[in-house]
Design a protein around this motif. Sequence first.
Motif, PDB file in Angstrom:
ATOM      1  N   TYR A   1      47.886  28.650  40.481  1.00  0.00           N
ATOM      2  CA  TYR A   1      46.799  28.122  39.576  1.00  0.00           C
ATOM      3  C   TYR A   1      45.691  29.053  38.798  1.00  0.00           C
ATOM      4  N   LEU A   2      45.396  29.888  39.646  1.00  0.00           N
ATOM      5  CA  LEU A   2      44.601  31.034  39.218  1.00  0.00           C
ATOM      6  C   LEU A   2      45.068  31.745  38.060  1.00  0.00           C
ATOM      7  N   ARG A   3      46.492  31.999  38.435  1.00  0.00           N
ATOM      8  CA  ARG A   3      46.996  32.964  36.946  1.00  0.00           C
ATOM      9  C   ARG A   3      47.475  32.160  35.741  1.00  0.00           C
ATOM     10  N   SER A   4      47.264  30.712  35.873  1.00  0.00           N
ATOM     11  CA  SER A   4      47.555  29.890  34.882  1.00  0.00           C
ATOM     12  C   SER A   4      46.359  29.648  33.861  1.00  0.00           C
ATOM     13  N   LEU A   5      45.329  30.214  34.621  1.00  0.00           N
ATOM     14  CA  LEU A   5      43.839  30.007  33.780  1.00  0.00           C
ATOM     15  C   LEU A   5      43.683  31.110  32.673  1.00  0.00           C
ATOM     16  N   ALA A   6      42.792  30.556  31.724  1.00  0.00           N
ATOM     17  CA  ALA A   6      42.226  31.610  30.836  1.00  0.00           C
ATOM     18  C   ALA A   6      41.087  32.596  31.440  1.00  0.00           C
ATOM     19  N   ASP A   7      40.801  33.527  30.839  1.00  0.00           N
ATOM     20  CA  ASP A   7      39.755  34.401  31.611  1.00  0.00           C
ATOM     21  C   ASP A   7      38.289  33.514  31.472  1.00  0.00           C
ATOM     22  N   LYS A   8      37.468  33.556  32.302  1.00  0.00           N
ATOM     23  CA  LYS A   8      36.240  33.047  32.639  1.00  0.00           C
ATOM     24  C   LYS A   8      36.200  31.597  32.407  1.00  0.00           C
ATOM     25  N   ALA A   9      37.227  30.905  32.853  1.00  0.00           N
ATOM     26  CA  ALA A   9      37.604  29.480  32.879  1.00  0.00           C
ATOM     27  C   ALA A   9      36.648  28.757  33.625  1.00  0.00           C
ATOM     28  N   TYR A  10      36.118  29.205  34.707  1.00  0.00           N
ATOM     29  CA  TYR A  10      35.185  28.584  35.685  1.00  0.00           C
ATOM     30  C   TYR A  10      34.044  29.642  35.644  1.00  0.00           C
ATOM     31  N   ASP A  11      32.650  28.942  36.021  1.00  0.00           N
ATOM     32  CA  ASP A  11      31.565  29.563  36.195  1.00  0.00           C
ATOM     33  C   ASP A  11      31.723  30.189  37.623  1.00  0.00           C
ATOM     34  N   ILE A  12      31.899  29.354  38.559  1.00  0.00           N
ATOM     35  CA  ILE A  12      32.107  29.984  39.900  1.00  0.00           C
ATOM     36  C   ILE A  12      33.808  29.566  40.777  1.00  0.00           C
ATOM     37  N   ILE A  13      34.063  30.527  41.198  1.00  0.00           N
ATOM     38  CA  ILE A  13      35.429  30.537  42.188  1.00  0.00           C
ATOM     39  C   ILE A  13      35.003  30.719  43.626  1.00  0.00           C
ATOM     40  N   TYR A  14      35.633  29.728  44.414  1.00  0.00           N
ATOM     41  CA  TYR A  14      35.158  29.557  45.735  1.00  0.00           C
ATOM     42  C   TYR A  14      36.449  29.662  46.629  1.00  0.00           C
ATOM     43  N   PHE A  15      36.506  30.600  47.935  1.00  0.00           N
ATOM     44  CA  PHE A  15      37.528  30.901  48.766  1.00  0.00           C
ATOM     45  C   PHE A  15      37.237  30.706  50.072  1.00  0.00           C
TER      46      PHE A  15
ATOM     47  N   THR B   1      42.038  38.887  40.570  1.00  0.00           N
ATOM     48  CA  THR B   1      42.147  37.798  39.394  1.00  0.00           C
ATOM     49  C   THR B   1      41.031  36.708  39.385  1.00  0.00           C
ATOM     50  N   ALA B   2      40.537  36.303  40.234  1.00  0.00           N
ATOM     51  CA  ALA B   2      39.543  35.556  40.376  1.00  0.00           C
ATOM     52  C   ALA B   2      38.182  36.097  39.949  1.00  0.00           C
ATOM     53  N   LEU B   3      37.973  37.393  39.853  1.00  0.00           N
ATOM     54  CA  LEU B   3      36.816  38.042  39.107  1.00  0.00           C
ATOM     55  C   LEU B   3      36.895  37.933  37.294  1.00  0.00           C
ATOM     56  N   LEU B   4      38.297  37.724  37.332  1.00  0.00           N
ATOM     57  CA  LEU B   4      38.375  37.677  35.984  1.00  0.00           C
ATOM     58  C   LEU B   4      38.476  36.452  35.295  1.00  0.00           C
ATOM     59  N   LYS B   5      38.912  35.287  36.234  1.00  0.00           N
ATOM     60  CA  LYS B   5      38.806  33.970  35.765  1.00  0.00           C
ATOM     61  C   LYS B   5      37.469  33.206  35.936  1.00  0.00           C
ATOM     62  N   ALA B   6      36.574  34.104  36.472  1.00  0.00           N
ATOM     63  CA  ALA B   6      35.146  33.336  36.745  1.00  0.00           C
ATOM     64  C   ALA B   6      34.182  33.796  35.792  1.00  0.00           C
TER      65      ALA B   6
ATOM     66  N   ALA C   1      29.366  33.604  57.078  1.00  0.00           N
ATOM     67  CA  ALA C   1      28.421  33.952  55.779  1.00  0.00           C
ATOM     68  C   ALA C   1      29.322  33.776  54.708  1.00  0.00           C
ATOM     69  N   TYR C   2      28.750  33.763  53.535  1.00  0.00           N
ATOM     70  CA  TYR C   2      29.518  33.671  52.336  1.00  0.00           C
ATOM     71  C   TYR C   2      29.168  35.014  51.379  1.00  0.00           C
ATOM     72  N   ALA C   3      30.070  35.738  51.193  1.00  0.00           N
ATOM     73  CA  ALA C   3      30.125  36.939  50.168  1.00  0.00           C
ATOM     74  C   ALA C   3      29.938  36.502  48.814  1.00  0.00           C
ATOM     75  N   VAL C   4      29.155  37.201  48.025  1.00  0.00           N
ATOM     76  CA  VAL C   4      29.092  36.956  46.668  1.00  0.00           C
ATOM     77  C   VAL C   4      29.295  37.995  45.749  1.00  0.00           C
ATOM     78  N   LEU C   5      30.474  37.863  44.899  1.00  0.00           N
ATOM     79  CA  LEU C   5      30.758  38.782  44.060  1.00  0.00           C
ATOM     80  C   LEU C   5      30.432  38.577  42.644  1.00  0.00           C
ATOM     81  N   GLU C   6      29.480  39.110  42.174  1.00  0.00           N
ATOM     82  CA  GLU C   6      29.006  38.929  40.532  1.00  0.00           C
ATOM     83  C   GLU C   6      30.178  39.383  39.578  1.00  0.00           C
ATOM     84  N   CYS C   7      30.508  38.772  38.696  1.00  0.00           N
ATOM     85  CA  CYS C   7      31.532  39.018  37.672  1.00  0.00           C
ATOM     86  C   CYS C   7      30.717  39.944  36.672  1.00  0.00           C
ATOM     87  N   GLU C   8      31.738  40.621  36.023  1.00  0.00           N
ATOM     88  CA  GLU C   8      31.298  41.324  34.800  1.00  0.00           C
ATOM     89  C   GLU C   8      30.813  40.750  33.940  1.00  0.00           C
ATOM     90  N   PRO C   9      29.888  40.846  32.726  1.00  0.00           N
ATOM     91  CA  PRO C   9      29.417  40.006  31.577  1.00  0.00           C
ATOM     92  C   PRO C   9      30.509  39.860  30.837  1.00  0.00           C
TER      93      PRO C   9
END
Length: 261
Positions: free
Chosen positions: A169-183, A216-221, A253-261
């Motif tokens: 599913y992630l690979r099928s997405l355009a870049d920046k398709a979601y604001d937040i992606i969670y695992f 991949t998630a960092l590209l799609k978020a 805990a929840y690790a938060v990775l900020e995406c590149e602008p």
Amino acid sequence: MSTPVIVTTSLKAGTALIREGGTWARSVGARFEPRRGRSIQELRRIYESFLIYTTRGPEIHTDTGVHRFHLSMAELRIQKLRAGGTDHLLDAVGMRRGVHFLDCTCGFGADAATVSFYLDDKSRIDAVEGSPLLGRVTQWGLTRYIHERDDVSAALRRINLYLGDYETYLRSLADKAYDIIYFDPMFDRPIAESCSFAPVRAVMEHGGLSADTVKTALLKAKKRVIIKGRDFGGLKAAYPHLRLCGGKYSRVAYAVLECEP
């Protein structure tokens, strides 16, 4: 070609329930089989796995118990939010209005339900579940379960569930398709054995979270990627600027990775 999901009904199901079960099975791409008086043991000899449709929705039957849809820990978390409390996952989300959120490991739907309850009605909550059986039980709950509080039922209806592999599913997405992606890669490795997890452990499909999937998630978020866990040593080495929410007085805990602008 994957084995079709089999749906049958409880032994004493009447005509209306049989019709309802068959209609639901077809709606989720499953195959409906009449019960014909067969016991659970007889069904297990014929089918590798199956769901039983009852007046309370579909059930997964395994050697360790029965699972039907319930809110799990989301019930307590939502009660805490009503009372003005906080939630570590929502602290990690850090947004509330117009959020496009993806839960890659839906499971029982507890995290997605909590997030959906918190976010405003302009937000969109999507989720992915890889287990054919668990996914269909959760899907029934998100679309059919009626809670005593209307706002909880509405929160469930706002969640769009996709059945399948989250990496695909992630690979099928355009870049920046979601604001937040969670695992939640811990979903198939709960902290302690519980009656909630035992019946579905054998049908869970979630595996460990790979480094490539995180990239991949960092590209799609657009905003951030959130990962639930207990030990983030490896992740900290790869992403030294990650931020943690929770963990000091809780077991996770929840690790938060900020995406590149």
